[in-house]
Structures are given as structure tokens and as C-alpha cells.
Design a protein around this motif. Sequence first.
Motif, PDB file in Angstrom:
ATOM      1  N   ARG A   1      -8.271  12.478  -8.708  1.00 43.54           N
ATOM      2  CA  ARG A   1      -7.576  11.535  -7.837  1.00 43.54           C
ATOM      3  C   ARG A   1      -6.466  12.141  -7.023  1.00 43.54           C
ATOM      4  O   ARG A   1      -6.135  11.646  -5.974  1.00 43.54           O
ATOM      5  CB  ARG A   1      -7.052  10.345  -8.647  1.00 43.54           C
TER       6      ARG A   1
ATOM      7  N   ALA B   1      -6.980  -2.349   5.516  1.00 45.25           N
ATOM      8  CA  ALA B   1      -7.114  -2.758   4.121  1.00 45.25           C
ATOM      9  C   ALA B   1      -6.660  -1.676   3.161  1.00 45.25           C
ATOM     10  O   ALA B   1      -7.279  -1.438   2.141  1.00 45.25           O
ATOM     11  CB  ALA B   1      -8.552  -3.188   3.814  1.00 45.25           C
ATOM     12  N   LEU B   2      -5.552  -1.006   3.510  1.00 42.94           N
ATOM     13  CA  LEU B   2      -5.007  -0.005   2.598  1.00 42.94           C
ATOM     14  C   LEU B   2      -4.168  -0.706   1.539  1.00 42.94           C
ATOM     15  O   LEU B   2      -3.538  -1.714   1.821  1.00 42.94           O
ATOM     16  CB  LEU B   2      -4.138   0.987   3.376  1.00 42.94           C
ATOM     17  N   PHE B   3      -4.190  -0.157   0.331  1.00 43.14           N
ATOM     18  CA  PHE B   3      -3.382  -0.757  -0.737  1.00 43.14           C
ATOM     19  C   PHE B   3      -1.927  -0.433  -0.441  1.00 43.14           C
ATOM     20  O   PHE B   3      -1.521   0.726  -0.499  1.00 43.14           O
ATOM     21  CB  PHE B   3      -3.800  -0.198  -2.093  1.00 43.14           C
ATOM     22  N   PRO B   4      -1.103  -1.449  -0.120  1.00 42.33           N
ATOM     23  CA  PRO B   4       0.257  -1.161   0.348  1.00 42.33           C
ATOM     24  C   PRO B   4       1.136  -0.539  -0.718  1.00 42.33           C
ATOM     25  O   PRO B   4       2.147   0.073  -0.409  1.00 42.33           O
ATOM     26  CB  PRO B   4       0.801  -2.533   0.760  1.00 42.33           C
ATOM     27  N   ASN B   5       0.746  -0.696  -1.995  1.00 45.06           N
ATOM     28  CA  ASN B   5       1.592  -0.182  -3.070  1.00 45.06           C
ATOM     29  C   ASN B   5       1.237   1.249  -3.448  1.00 45.06           C
ATOM     30  O   ASN B   5       1.815   1.806  -4.367  1.00 45.06           O
ATOM     31  CB  ASN B   5       1.456  -1.084  -4.295  1.00 45.06           C
ATOM     32  N   ARG B   6       0.233   1.840  -2.777  1.00 46.18           N
ATOM     33  CA  ARG B   6      -0.151   3.214  -3.091  1.00 46.18           C
ATOM     34  C   ARG B   6       0.098   4.109  -1.893  1.00 46.18           C
ATOM     35  O   ARG B   6       0.029   3.665  -0.754  1.00 46.18           O
ATOM     36  CB  ARG B   6      -1.644   3.281  -3.434  1.00 46.18           C
TER      37      ARG B   6
ATOM     38  N   LEU C   1     -15.149   0.814  -3.838  1.00 39.79           N
ATOM     39  CA  LEU C   1     -14.802   2.174  -4.250  1.00 39.79           C
ATOM     40  C   LEU C   1     -15.113   2.384  -5.727  1.00 39.79           C
ATOM     41  O   LEU C   1     -14.733   3.395  -6.313  1.00 39.79           O
ATOM     42  CB  LEU C   1     -13.327   2.451  -3.949  1.00 39.79           C
TER      43      LEU C   1
ATOM     44  N   SER D   1     -10.261  -8.136   2.030  1.00 40.44           N
ATOM     45  CA  SER D   1     -10.788  -6.781   2.190  1.00 40.44           C
ATOM     46  C   SER D   1     -10.108  -5.785   1.259  1.00 40.44           C
ATOM     47  O   SER D   1     -10.690  -4.763   0.920  1.00 40.44           O
ATOM     48  CB  SER D   1     -10.641  -6.330   3.638  1.00 40.44           C
ATOM     49  N   LEU D   2      -8.872  -6.099   0.822  1.00 46.50           N
ATOM     50  CA  LEU D   2      -8.217  -5.196  -0.128  1.00 46.50           C
ATOM     51  C   LEU D   2      -9.024  -5.106  -1.416  1.00 46.50           C
ATOM     52  O   LEU D   2      -9.360  -4.034  -1.901  1.00 46.50           O
ATOM     53  CB  LEU D   2      -6.823  -5.719  -0.470  1.00 46.50           C
TER      54      LEU D   2
ATOM     55  N   ARG E   1     -14.434   0.324  -8.544  1.00 52.69           N
ATOM     56  CA  ARG E   1     -13.613  -0.163  -9.662  1.00 52.69           C
ATOM     57  C   ARG E   1     -14.092  -1.535 -10.119  1.00 52.69           C
ATOM     58  O   ARG E   1     -14.445  -2.372  -9.289  1.00 52.69           O
ATOM     59  CB  ARG E   1     -12.149  -0.248  -9.235  1.00 52.69           C
TER      60      ARG E   1
ATOM     61  N   GLN F   1      -3.647 -11.092   7.076  1.00 52.82           N
ATOM     62  CA  GLN F   1      -4.546 -10.468   8.014  1.00 52.82           C
ATOM     63  C   GLN F   1      -5.733 -11.374   8.246  1.00 52.82           C
ATOM     64  O   GLN F   1      -5.912 -12.376   7.580  1.00 52.82           O
ATOM     65  CB  GLN F   1      -4.970  -9.101   7.477  1.00 52.82           C
TER      66      GLN F   1
ATOM     67  N   GLN G   1       0.387  -6.718  -5.629  1.00 51.47           N
ATOM     68  CA  GLN G   1       0.605  -7.543  -4.447  1.00 51.47           C
ATOM     69  C   GLN G   1       1.207  -8.891  -4.810  1.00 51.47           C
ATOM     70  O   GLN G   1       1.931  -9.488  -4.021  1.00 51.47           O
ATOM     71  CB  GLN G   1      -0.715  -7.773  -3.708  1.00 51.47           C
TER      72      GLN G   1
ATOM     73  N   ARG H   1     -10.757   7.314   3.001  1.00 48.32           N
ATOM     74  CA  ARG H   1     -10.961   6.713   1.680  1.00 48.32           C
ATOM     75  C   ARG H   1     -12.437   6.438   1.454  1.00 48.32           C
ATOM     76  O   ARG H   1     -12.974   6.663   0.370  1.00 48.32           O
ATOM     77  CB  ARG H   1     -10.146   5.422   1.597  1.00 48.32           C
TER      78      ARG H   1
ATOM     79  N   GLY I   1      -7.708   8.614  -2.990  1.00 44.34           N
ATOM     80  CA  GLY I   1      -8.238   9.018  -4.288  1.00 44.34           C
ATOM     81  C   GLY I   1      -8.691   7.851  -5.144  1.00 44.34           C
ATOM     82  O   GLY I   1      -9.243   8.055  -6.228  1.00 44.34           O
ATOM     83  N   TYR I   2      -8.488   6.621  -4.659  1.00 44.18           N
ATOM     84  CA  TYR I   2      -8.733   5.443  -5.495  1.00 44.18           C
ATOM     85  C   TYR I   2     -10.156   5.380  -6.019  1.00 44.18           C
ATOM     86  O   TYR I   2     -10.402   4.954  -7.138  1.00 44.18           O
ATOM     87  CB  TYR I   2      -8.408   4.176  -4.692  1.00 44.18           C
ATOM     88  N   GLY I   3     -11.116   5.821  -5.203  1.00 42.27           N
ATOM     89  CA  GLY I   3     -12.509   5.696  -5.616  1.00 42.27           C
ATOM     90  C   GLY I   3     -13.047   6.927  -6.335  1.00 42.27           C
ATOM     91  O   GLY I   3     -14.230   6.982  -6.647  1.00 42.27           O
TER      92      GLY I   3
ATOM     93  N   LEU J   1       3.395  -9.089   2.506  1.00 39.29           N
ATOM     94  CA  LEU J   1       2.488  -8.433   3.437  1.00 39.29           C
ATOM     95  C   LEU J   1       2.055  -9.494   4.418  1.00 39.29           C
ATOM     96  O   LEU J   1       1.795 -10.622   4.045  1.00 39.29           O
ATOM     97  CB  LEU J   1       1.298  -7.940   2.633  1.00 39.29           C
TER      98      LEU J   1
ATOM     99  N   SER K   1     -12.508  -3.633  -0.807  1.00 38.14           N
ATOM    100  CA  SER K   1     -12.478  -2.178  -0.710  1.00 38.14           C
ATOM    101  C   SER K   1     -12.443  -1.566  -2.103  1.00 38.14           C
ATOM    102  O   SER K   1     -13.171  -0.625  -2.399  1.00 38.14           O
ATOM    103  CB  SER K   1     -11.236  -1.716   0.053  1.00 38.14           C
TER     104      SER K   1
END
Lengths: 357, 552
Positions: free
Chosen positions: A130, A110-115, B167, B159-160, B169, B257, B182, A167, A122-124, B254, B163
Amino acid sequence: METLPPHIEMCPAVPTRADPRGSALALRGVERVLGGRPVLQGIDLDVPAGTVLALLGPSGCGKTTLLRCIAGLDRPDVGMIAVDDFTVSGPDCFVRPERRRIGMVFQEPALFPNRTVGGNVGYGLPRAERDGPRVERALALVGLTGAAARMPATLSGGPQQRVSLARALAAEPSLILLDEPFSALDAPLRADLRSEVRRLLAAAGATAVFVTHDQEEAFLIGDRVALMLEGRIAQVGTAADLYERPASRAVATFVGDANLLPAEADGGTAMTPVGRVPLARPAHGLVDVVIRPECVAACPGDDAIVERIEYYGHDAVIVTSSRGCPVRCRVMGRPPFDEGDRIGLEYVGEPSVAFSR
Amino acid sequence: MTWRGVRATALAVALTVPFALPFAYLLVRNGQDLGGLWGAVSDTRLVGPLLRSLALGISVAAASAVLGTAAAWLVARTELRGRRMWALLLCLPLVIPSFVGAVALIAAFAPGGLVEDLLGIGWLPEVSGFKGAFIVLTLLTYPYVFLPVMARLRGLPPSLEESARLLGRRPVEVFLTVVMPQARAAIAAGALLVFLYVISDFGAVQLLRYDTLTRAIYADRLLDPATSIALSLVLGLLAVAVVVMERRSSRVGLRNQTHTGPPLMVPLRGAGMPAYLFLVLLIGFALVAPIAVLAFWAIHGIARGSPDATSVLADPGMILEPLLSTAGVSAITALAAVVIVLPIAFRSVRRPGRLGEMLAGTVVGGFALPGLVTALAFVFFTLSAPGPLGALYQTLPLLVLAYVVHHGALALGAAQSAVAGVPARLDDAARIMGRGRLRRFAGVELPLMLPGLAAGAGLVLLSTAKELPMTLLLAPAGFSTLATRVWQAAELAAYAEAAIYALVLVAISAVLTWFLVVRPALRSWAPGPLPGSAPPGAGAPPDRRSPEPTTP
């Protein structure tokens, strides 16, 4: 606690029932119905600070739902959940997930693919940190120093899951939840990561709940193991507690390989097809005794017939029939018998447990 | 390659030729007359229409992107009640062809229309020009963004977002930093489809008198064919470029999943009222208002006994005849399209490679070329061709051929998935049992592919039934469809008559859309907010290419 967690303004500190003080996570009477089916029923659980609880259970037993309730991704219908002595979910309070300070690692990374990797870790963190040393530290912790500038897609499954862990750890949450984080990985990679996560969680002094359906994984990673069956906690204890002193038939058969042998108990011992077996808890009358295959040894005699031999290489299981009752007996290496041989069986283990029939 | 393979390839190539014909003709004609091309392109008469086409295309695409994305996010990711119903209603403006939307807008504000009569507003605003075209096209095209974006959001691993929330936000931040990046590719792909729809549109801009390229091409076709052909080439190149871009952007994605349980929904809380209001207004203006206006005209016209409405009612043939010819020509086209693209689908799926891609690309290119341009190319081609070809002009076979060239891509997509759905091993197994090629095809492959092929044929049927400019240019004299009847009545300002035909057309289109687009999409829509009951993998997003834009 020096500074109050941010959710205090949302939700007053409610002392939880049955004094869970000192527990980083406490659940009381948590129930959840999904699609008309009770998925969680009367869950009580305490996780002391700094320990890892492995939540073990077959798929569909409700362990992921329980984890989502703790994270705030789902809301229990009944019951109370407290993190660090603050109620985060109760009859008239619900702290949103972003305010719970709980880290979570999912089955998939579940990693953010655009980062970048660093951007993910550092997202949180607070804006100023960050791309600072905290990100580097978290990455170093999982053995990925210098990977901060890479994109997640350039990493393979194992490293991606490490980033996901970094993370979750970077924000220094009060609690970390891991939902079968290795289930998508190959067996050798799993074994590596398993021991590494064990080490990491210990080093970070983190309180964690680790969900898995793999008994070996649960025993290796958990300081304590909670076995969940059909929406209920069947037993909580150390791995040895669950294996040697199962609380019920269901626990005995789910955890490890077990013979349930019919016997007649007379208090401290029971007479079984493999001889007299000492009991950890006194019992009387007709019972089933839990006998692990490795606690049965072959000896000279003719009580049992060898029906089949399951040869695994490092060990083997002799499937015998003793007085009409199937008994599995585990020996190291290759057994010196053939099918049809007559052998004797004896009990060589610690005191066992019996369930009345 | 075996002899059989050579034959199959030759057949596929031969069948692809007609799809390349219109564009090839435009290239050749313009190449023969480079001076005329240069004259037309350098003429200031080109700049105006081109700029207006681009301005309208870009502004409608942008507005549709905003409306479609907002609606998709509300439906896919917030605690909205009745999300299935909203999803369904939000798709429905697809059933209204652009010229019907334009008729509705004009009729609403025409003297004696809904606005004057019911609301009692004496001063009627001017609806023609950019403003009207922008409003009509935006309201009718936002589903092209809504559908792919919703599919994308539903396909995103929850889950994106979870998450990101865990975290720390807030939902708004999560939307901006995780969801938007996305969904960007899906939004871009949808917006490009809208842009293509708008620059290809003929009916709405013609009725609303906004001088875009299509209108200039149509206007010049008789008096200044050289300019018309040159402008057609410009528009065709633009459209093909857009389709190439769209196919590039929609390829980015993507992989889906595993879903575990219900995704975390964003609570609406105080924003609930504005959210519902937004959806109600959007559906109200895009779907309810046009139909209400048409129904108002139809009912009033009949009640007041206005001459055009009563003449339609007096003679059942007035409705029956265009209804039957619409149904007949659409059905023939659908069948022909499937038969023609099936060998191409087989070649491109079973023997993947550059040639297969080129063949499929050519068919898609036929779809990219605006219907008006395709039709004009066929008109000029047959008129200038010697002998028997010339006799084809304004005959049904040519009309069907042009329809197939323009809509064949819809059938090809469906046929390709149908072919891909039949494991090649089945064919091997049948072959080992000694069955001949034809018997294998009829006994094994065809029955398995039939549902997919029927869906493809249905999409062609739906698009052909709503088609306007090609029918206007190529239909035999005296042959009229519902679409051309609406058109003729609207040009005469006989709104009651136009409304009756339009309502019949929308009803047919709605029924077909329900069976071909909505029901399959809903079937793949996992039982929504009720978690736990969703079988894993059931959340396959609705095929984002199924409701293709059709040149109205």
C-alpha cells in the motif's frame, strides 16, 4: 490465464453465447428497467482485450447505467456480462463489485478526503504494497510523482482526476471503466487530459470503456465507438464508420453535422439537390442521402441562394436553399459571398449512404 | 453606513440584549460575590453533582452515538425494506419530553404498573438513579445523532463507497475506512447535542433522583441561592462551551457532489434478521414502550375508577384548561420569538460580518444556557431588581420573555434561511420601482419569507409546549401547562392522572413534529431505493438543526 481471478469461486466460468472468446468484456442481451422505464434494451457488446471502447450517447440514454451494470454497482434484469471469459452477471450468478477486478473513474474524482494521495492510490492494493513502489509507479504514470503525501483537497480538479485514474490503474484491473471523467473540468484542461488518457491507456495496454456525451472526445479516445440511443446500441464501429457510414438516420444526425437531402436513387448513385452522389450501399427509389456539410463545395452557378452565413473563424457554414431544400455547406476561412447571392453547389465527398423514405 | 442602516443595526442590537441577560446576570452576580463563588466551586458539594452531570452526559452521548449511527447506516446504506418508514419511526422518540419518558419508566415499574400487572413479575427492580436516567435519556436522545448522521450519509457521494468496493474492499472495510471517517463530524456534532441535552435536563434526573448539577441548582435555589447561582454559572459555562464545540464540528464537511443513479446498497443477507430486530427493539423501547405504559395507566385508572383519573375525566376543564394555556402561551411565545429575531436575522444575513455573527451567536447562547438556569436568572433578577422590574416576577410577560430567550435560536435559524432565501435583488428591483421600505417588506419580502418564518415559529411552539423547568419557576400562581400537570401528578405518584396529561402532550407534540420536522424532511427525501426517478439535487438532506434539543 495463469491464476484464476478470485471470483471463480463465486461464479463458474460459463462460455458466453456467440463466442466472445478473446473479448475482455462481453455483454449479451443486457436489459435493465429502472422506475418502470426500460433504460437498457438488448445490449450486445464486445470489447477486445487491450482496446478502448468509447460509449457515446446523449445524456439519459442509459450509458451510465450500462457502465454501472458492468462494474457490478447495478444488476441487469436480463442478460449476461462476462469479463475475461468469466460470467460476472447472469441469470443465476452475480459477482459483487469488490470481486470483479474492475477499475472505475467517476465523473467526480471520488477521492477519499481523509486519505493522502498515496493512501488513495494504494487503497486497492494488497496490504504489503500500500505504500510501496506500485503507488509511486501509478502516480508517475499520471505525472504526479512526489505527490503521494499530499491531501486530495490541496489538489485542483485536473490533478484530482489524475489521482483517481492512478488509483484505478494501480490495482492493474482487467478492465477500466471511465464515466465522463472530464465533464467537470474546464475546456483547456479537458483537451490536455483527453490526449493524455488516450496515451496512458495505450501505454498500460488496458481494456477500457469510456463513457462520454461528447462526440469529439469519443472519436479521439475510442479505438471503436459505440453509439447508444434510447437504451439501445445504435451502431458500433470505428469513428470513421459512424461518421461516414451511419447505420441509421438517428446515427447520422447525432454524430456530427449532417444534411439529409431528399433524392431519387438508382442503385449506385442518387440524384440530390447538390447533384449526383455516389452511394456506398445500393439503394432505389425515393431516399434521404446523408451529406456532410464539408462534402458540399460552392462552385459557379445559380442553383442555390445564400440565406445566411455562420462564420466561426477557422471555417464557416453557408446556409443555402437549393431547389427549396436547405443545404448546409462548410468552407474553410471566410466565404466570398453575401446573403442573397446565387451560387452553385457540388458534391465532393466519398460515397455516402441513403435511407429510404 | 446610511442612516437607515444605523437604525436597523441599532434595532437588532437592542433586540439581542435580552438574550444576553441571563448569562450576563450570572456573571455579574457571581462577580459581586467572588467569595461565595469560590466557596461554592471549591465545595465538595459541587464536585459530586458536576461529576454526575459529566458522567451521565458522556455515557448517554456515547450510547446515543452508537445507537444513532448504527440506525442511520442501516437506513441510509443497506438494502433495508421500508427505509422511509424506518426513518420516520426512528425520529419519533423526539416527541417524548424527557420527564414524560421518566414518568413512563417509573410508572412501568411502579406497583400496579405494566410490568407487575401484565408480566406478573413480583420483584420490581429499582429504576431511579443513574441507571434509569441513562436508559431514559439514551432512548430519547439517539435521534439527535441519527438525524445528522443519516443526512450526512445520504449527502455523501455514493461514488466514494463504490470506488472503495471496486477497489476490492468488503462492505465492512468500506464502512470502517471510508464511511466512518466521513461521518465522524456528524456523529460528533450529534453526540455534543445529546451531551448538552443531558446536562441541561431537569425533568428526568429530578424524577429519577439522580443528583446532577441541575438537580442541585433546583434544590438550592430557595435555601442557598448563592450556591445555586454559582452552580448555574458552572453549568452555563459548560453548556456554552459545548455549543461552541458543536458549531465548530458541524461546520466541517465535504460539499455534496452530483448523484448519478442509485447508490450502491450493502446487502444484508444473513445479517437481515439481527438488523430488523435491532431497529424493532430500539423503536419498541424508545417509542412504543413509553406510550404503552402511559396508555396502560390511563386506561386502567379510568377502568378501575382510581380517584385521580376520574377527577380528571369528571371535569372537562381539568384537561381543557392546561391544554388551552399550553397552546396559548406557546403560540404567543412563537409569535413573539419570530418578531423579535427577524430584525436580528435581517442584520446578520444582509450585512454579514462580525457584528451580525455576534448578534446571532448571542441568541444561540441564550439557547445553549439550560432552561432551568435561564429561568433562575430571571427569577433572581426580577426579585432583586427594584421597582417595576420586580413586579414582573411570576407574570406571563416575563414567562414569555424567558421562553423567547431560551427558544429564540430555533426561530432565528429558520428566519435566517428565510431571509437568505429572498434575493436582495428583489428588494433592489422594488426600490427602483419607487416602493418605500415598509411597503417593500410587506409586499415583497414578507410573503416570500412566510413559510420559513412559520416553520421557525412552529419549532418554538413545539419546544415551548414541552418546556418544564422554566414554567415551574416562572409561571404565575395557578397557571399550569400540560407539562406542569404531568409533573405535579408524577410527584404525587398519581400515575393515571400523569399518564392522561402526558398522552395529550405527546399527541400535540407528535402532530406538531409531523408537520414541522417530519414532513419537510420526508419531502426532501428522494424516492428512496427507486433509482432513475430521483430528480438530481432532490436529495437535500433534512436540515440537521431543525429538531433542536429542548430543555425538557
